[in-house]
Design a protein around this motif. Structure first.
Motif, mmCIF file in Angstrom:
data_model
loop_
_atom_site.group_PDB
_atom_site.id
_atom_site.type_symbol
_atom_site.label_atom_id
_atom_site.label_comp_id
_atom_site.label_asym_id
_atom_site.label_seq_id
_atom_site.Cartn_x
_atom_site.Cartn_y
_atom_site.Cartn_z
ATOM 1 N N LEU A 179 -5.387 -2.491 -5.870
ATOM 2 C CA LEU A 179 -4.449 -1.369 -5.986
ATOM 3 C C LEU A 179 -3.848 -1.301 -7.392
ATOM 4 O O LEU A 179 -3.675 -0.210 -7.954
ATOM 5 C CB LEU A 179 -3.341 -1.500 -4.940
ATOM 6 N N ILE B 151 -7.078 2.590 0.318
ATOM 7 C CA ILE B 151 -5.780 3.247 0.482
ATOM 8 C C ILE B 151 -5.458 3.531 1.949
ATOM 9 O O ILE B 151 -4.298 3.480 2.360
ATOM 10 C CB ILE B 151 -5.739 4.556 -0.336
ATOM 11 N N SER C 10 2.215 1.775 -3.513
ATOM 12 C CA SER C 10 1.147 2.191 -4.424
ATOM 13 C C SER C 10 0.715 3.628 -4.152
ATOM 14 O O SER C 10 0.466 4.404 -5.080
ATOM 15 C CB SER C 10 -0.046 1.236 -4.286
ATOM 16 N N THR C 11 0.655 4.012 -2.851
ATOM 17 C CA THR C 11 0.259 5.384 -2.503
ATOM 18 C C THR C 11 1.273 6.391 -3.014
ATOM 19 O O THR C 11 0.915 7.464 -3.517
ATOM 20 C CB THR C 11 0.112 5.506 -0.978
ATOM 21 N N ARG D 114 0.830 -1.210 0.000
ATOM 22 C CA ARG D 114 0.000 0.000 0.000
ATOM 23 C C ARG D 114 0.861 1.255 0.000
ATOM 24 O O ARG D 114 0.557 2.235 -0.674
ATOM 25 C CB ARG D 114 -0.928 -0.013 1.212
#
Length: 397
Positions: free
Chosen positions: A379, A361, A323-324, A320
């Protein structure tokens, strides 16, 4: 003609500039001198008006708690007042026609006090303590009562005193006469046993400079101290104390005198050797590492450790986080943008309701492998959708 005029103007301007600087310098020094003189004047005035640093009922003190006013009244009445701050001098000055006056002699031992008052026929204690009452065997403490009282005793010197407001009362002992109160509680105790007169009164407030003119305080002071032509006023102080204190043994007192210099010499020697033989640090030098580890190997190694530990939450947090960061870069946000901001920006880009991507998210992390795989898939789909929406669509000509 223009050039000479400009030269003259520049010359006059150059002459005025130093003159202006000199004037400003003189003005600054003048202000400094005025401030210094003002500070000296204020310091002199404050020092002149500061109260005396002497103790309470000191005959040479002009402060509110001093007794200079009482000493001056006695002098006006023809009583010679001599002030002594040495018990030896006070004892030597005593004769048959003198009165010994003092406050509570807290700086003297019992033996020192008895030696001081032994040759005196009349002793007045202007303040007292419980220890002094017990030493003189003259009475005990009693409950205080500030109500005005008159003499109420047979002492003729108190007949014209009037009333006073005592700040402390005493219970007279057997054979001791109590005045200004009752038989059980009196402000003045008079003991005339053993051929000498001993008088005790608490006069720290009654006889002070600030309260002497109230009620019959001045008359009481004259009745007590004005019975003889001479008054020997002894002022107790720690400088004239005969109390010898015993200090307990300490490590410093038990240590030989040569130990401290030896320790200092050893310390200095150790610092000198450290400076002499210590390593000198030069500028930083970059060195080539013997092995180069690729970032992919580090990533795969951490992934294998996470898989071996079965920590789905840790793996999900890493996925995460990556990806963020990628979404923030693609959406034009700061690298340290909060996950909620990234979710709202992605929702605006994809034209979906805000809040629909918060769980993905910024929501709770999955706890098992199936949920981890599902979150990673969603994601990846979100990143692909953001990439697709960011790519311009070409239309055929």
């Amino acid at each position: 003609m223009t050039a000479p005029v400009q030269i003259d103007e520049q010359r006059s301007t150059a002459e005025r500039a130093p003159r202006g600087r000199r004037l400003r310098s003189l003005l600054g020094w003048g202000i400094v001198v005025v401030l210094v003189l003002g500070g000296v004047f204020v310091a002199i005035q404050v020092a002149a008006r500061m109260p005396s640093d002497r103790g309470a009922l000191d005959p040479e003190s002009v402060g509110d708690s001093g007794a200079m006013a009482l000493a001056q009244i006695l002098d006006d009445q023809g009583v010679e007042v001599t002030v002594h701050r040495s018990r030896a001098e006070a004892r030597a000055a005593l004769d048959d026609g003198a009165t010994l006056v003092m406050t509570n002699p807290y700086t003297l031992t019992d033996e020192g006090l008895e030696e001081l008052i032994a040759p005196a026929d009349r002793v007045i204690f202007l303040s007292t303590s419980t220890h002094l009452l017990n030493l003189l065997r003259i009475g005990d403490n009693a409950a205080s009562d500030p109500s005005p009282v008159d003499a109420q005793c047979a002492a003729p010197e108190f007949a014209q005193v009037g009333t006073i407001r005592p700040e402390r009362l005493f219970t007279p002992a057997d054979g001791v006469e109590g005045c200004f109160g009752t038989d059980e509680a009196a402000a003045v105790l008079i003991d005339e046993s053993d051929g000498a007169t001993r008088v005790v009164v608490e006069g720290a407030r009654l006889f002070s400079n600030s309260s002497l003119r109230e009620d019959g305080n001045a008359a009481l002071a004259l009745a007590l101290l004005g019975q003889t032509d001479r008054v020997i006023w002894y002022v107790p102080s720690f400088g004239d104390s005969d109390i010898e204190g015993e200090m307990p043994d300490t490590l410093g007192s038990l240590t030989p005198g040569w130990v401290t210099p030896a320790i200092l010499l050893l310390m200095i020697t150790g610092v000198s050797v450290a400076l002499w033989r210590g390593r000198r640090f030069g500028p930083l030098v970059s060195e080539t590492l013997p092995v180069t580890v690729r970032a992919s190997e580090t990533m795969h190694g951490r992934a294998r450790l996470t898989a071996k530990a079965g920590d789905a939450a840790h793996a999900a947090e890493a996925i995460r986080d990556g990806s963020t960061r990628r979404l923030a870069r693609r959406l034009g946000l700061a690298v340290n943008a909060r996950p909620e901001e990234v979710a709202d920006a992605a929702a605006d880009r994809l034209r979906v309701p805000r809040g629909s991507l918060h769980d993905l998210i910024a929501g709770p992390l999955p706890g098992d492998d199936p949920a981890l795989i599902e979150m990673a898939r969603r994601l990846q789909e979100l990143e692909s959708a953001v990439d697709t929406s960011s790519t311009p669509i070409r239309t055929p000509d």
